[in-house]
Structure formats: C-alpha cells, structure tokens
Design a protein around this motif. Structure first.
Motif, PDB file in Angstrom:
ATOM      1  N   CYS A 121       0.822  -1.203   0.000  1.00 21.44           N
ATOM      2  CA  CYS A 121       0.000   0.000   0.000  1.00 21.44           C
ATOM      3  C   CYS A 121       0.859   1.256   0.000  1.00 21.44           C
ATOM      4  O   CYS A 121       1.812   1.366   0.764  1.00 21.44           O
ATOM      5  CB  CYS A 121      -0.896  -0.017   1.240  1.00 21.44           C
ATOM      6  N   GLN A 122       0.514   2.202  -0.853  1.00 23.90           N
ATOM      7  CA  GLN A 122       1.076   3.545  -0.817  1.00 23.90           C
ATOM      8  C   GLN A 122       0.048   4.395  -0.073  1.00 23.90           C
ATOM      9  O   GLN A 122      -1.012   4.700  -0.601  1.00 23.90           O
ATOM     10  CB  GLN A 122       1.297   4.085  -2.229  1.00 23.90           C
ATOM     11  N   GLU A 123       0.374   4.765   1.157  1.00 27.04           N
ATOM     12  CA  GLU A 123      -0.615   5.429   2.003  1.00 27.04           C
ATOM     13  C   GLU A 123      -0.927   6.867   1.587  1.00 27.04           C
ATOM     14  O   GLU A 123      -2.069   7.302   1.677  1.00 27.04           O
ATOM     15  CB  GLU A 123      -0.183   5.377   3.461  1.00 27.04           C
TER      16      GLU A 123
ATOM     17  N   ASP B  24       4.414   9.096  -0.447  1.00 23.48           N
ATOM     18  CA  ASP B  24       5.105   7.828  -0.188  1.00 23.48           C
ATOM     19  C   ASP B  24       5.576   7.199  -1.488  1.00 23.48           C
ATOM     20  O   ASP B  24       5.107   7.558  -2.577  1.00 23.48           O
ATOM     21  CB  ASP B  24       4.174   6.853   0.543  1.00 23.48           C
ATOM     22  N   THR B  25       6.484   6.242  -1.361  1.00 23.08           N
ATOM     23  CA  THR B  25       6.945   5.538  -2.559  1.00 23.08           C
ATOM     24  C   THR B  25       5.805   4.690  -3.125  1.00 23.08           C
ATOM     25  O   THR B  25       4.992   4.152  -2.365  1.00 23.08           O
ATOM     26  CB  THR B  25       8.149   4.634  -2.246  1.00 23.08           C
ATOM     27  N   PRO B  26       5.746   4.567  -4.440  1.00 22.94           N
ATOM     28  CA  PRO B  26       4.688   3.764  -5.056  1.00 22.94           C
ATOM     29  C   PRO B  26       4.777   2.302  -4.615  1.00 22.94           C
ATOM     30  O   PRO B  26       5.861   1.810  -4.303  1.00 22.94           O
ATOM     31  CB  PRO B  26       4.966   3.895  -6.556  1.00 22.94           C
ATOM     32  N   PRO B  27       3.652   1.609  -4.597  1.00 22.52           N
ATOM     33  CA  PRO B  27       3.668   0.201  -4.183  1.00 22.52           C
ATOM     34  C   PRO B  27       4.383  -0.649  -5.232  1.00 22.52           C
ATOM     35  O   PRO B  27       4.308  -0.372  -6.435  1.00 22.52           O
ATOM     36  CB  PRO B  27       2.188  -0.156  -4.086  1.00 22.52           C
TER      37      PRO B  27
ATOM     38  N   ASN C 229      -4.386   2.123  -9.192  1.00 23.82           N
ATOM     39  CA  ASN C 229      -3.963   3.517  -9.020  1.00 23.82           C
ATOM     40  C   ASN C 229      -5.097   4.445  -8.627  1.00 23.82           C
ATOM     41  O   ASN C 229      -5.018   5.650  -8.845  1.00 23.82           O
ATOM     42  CB  ASN C 229      -3.298   4.024 -10.310  1.00 23.82           C
TER      43      ASN C 229
ATOM     44  N   CYS D  29      -5.536   3.548   1.089  1.00 19.41           N
ATOM     45  CA  CYS D  29      -4.344   3.601   0.247  1.00 19.41           C
ATOM     46  C   CYS D  29      -4.523   4.595  -0.903  1.00 19.41           C
ATOM     47  O   CYS D  29      -5.591   4.672  -1.508  1.00 19.41           O
ATOM     48  CB  CYS D  29      -4.041   2.235  -0.367  1.00 19.41           C
ATOM     49  N   TYR D  30      -3.443   5.305  -1.196  1.00 15.75           N
ATOM     50  CA  TYR D  30      -3.429   6.179  -2.362  1.00 15.75           C
ATOM     51  C   TYR D  30      -3.376   5.328  -3.626  1.00 15.75           C
ATOM     52  O   TYR D  30      -4.057   5.588  -4.603  1.00 15.75           O
ATOM     53  CB  TYR D  30      -2.225   7.117  -2.274  1.00 15.75           C
ATOM     54  N   SER D  31      -2.537   4.291  -3.592  1.00 20.05           N
ATOM     55  CA  SER D  31      -2.520   3.253  -4.627  1.00 20.05           C
ATOM     56  C   SER D  31      -2.037   1.972  -3.970  1.00 20.05           C
ATOM     57  O   SER D  31      -1.476   1.989  -2.878  1.00 20.05           O
ATOM     58  CB  SER D  31      -1.623   3.636  -5.810  1.00 20.05           C
ATOM     59  N   ARG D  32      -2.255   0.841  -4.619  1.00 19.15           N
ATOM     60  CA  ARG D  32      -1.886  -0.439  -4.023  1.00 19.15           C
ATOM     61  C   ARG D  32      -1.492  -1.448  -5.095  1.00 19.15           C
ATOM     62  O   ARG D  32      -1.938  -1.357  -6.235  1.00 19.15           O
ATOM     63  CB  ARG D  32      -2.990  -0.985  -3.139  1.00 19.15           C
TER      64      ARG D  32
END
Length: 131
Positions: free
Chosen positions: A69-71, A75-78, A108, A114-117
């Motif tokens: 998870c990118q919170e 943050d760094t991408p998942p 995305n 999560c922002y993306s996962r």
C-alpha cells in the motif's frame, strides 16, 4: 632492564583491557527472535510464476493474497514484488512450501486506506519435493 613510566602505563592499560574482555558480558538486543523468523519464512516458500510451474504432485492449501500500500501521494509507489512477498508470507502461514502466482496488478485509484496499491493473488501449495 629499564622500566619507565611509559611502559607501566602501557602494561596497566593492557591489563585493564584484558580484564574488561574477560567479564561476563551479556548481549542485549531489541530484535525479537519471533520477528526474525517471521521475516525470513518467506524464503521457505518457492515462487512459481510464468514459465516456472510446479512439477509433480502437489496439494492446493488455499487461495492467498498479498498487498503493498502507498498510504499517501508522497510515499513511494507500491511494488508488485512487495505484494508477492506478502502473499508468500500468507502461504507460509498456511504451511505451504510453494506459491503459484495467478495474478498481480497495481490499482492507481485512491480509497480510504491507500493512495494506490499492488495486489498479488495465487495458490498456496504443498509439494512433496521442492525444486
């Protein structure tokens, strides 16, 4: 033989150093043995993906998934590799010694957590002979 103050200081310092090394020294660490075992158990699960598939007889223990998870946007991408490792950890929790990847993908679209996962889904398997 001439014994100077310089030699006396050297030998007394050396003796002090030796006595410090000879004491009952106890090593204390903030590392937890269980946490170390948890971290490394992924290595006991063979990854089967793409061209590499299990050979011979195996038992399917269940379907498992892993997520990265990118919170936040900062943050760094998942990474799919992290999701795959988390799925292998879930397979190990079932007693599997293999993980057959069925699908891995990145979502995305932000949601509440999560922002993306990245997600990986597959089968936890138990093989008689790990290759």
């Amino acid at each position: 033989m001439n014994f100077s103050v310089k030699h006396a200081l050297f030998f007394s310092g050396f003796a002090l150093l030796l006595t410090a090394c000879a004491s009952d020294y106890v090593f204390k660490s903030n590392l937890d043995g269980k946490a170390i075992n948890e971290y490394f158990k992924v290595g006991d699960v063979v990854l089967y993906d793409g061209e590499v598939q299990p050979k011979g007889h195996f038992e399917v223990l269940g379907l498992v998934e892993g997520e990265a998870c990118q919170e936040t946007a900062k943050d760094t991408p998942p990474q799919i590799s992290d999701a795959r490792s988390n799925a292998r950890r879930a397979a190990a929790d079932l007693g599997a010694n293999g993980f057959v990847v069925k699908s891995c993908f990145v979502i995305n679209e932000p949601d509440n957590s999560c922002y993306s996962r990245a997600l990986c889904v597959g089968q936890a398997i138990k093989t008689a002979d790990v290759k």
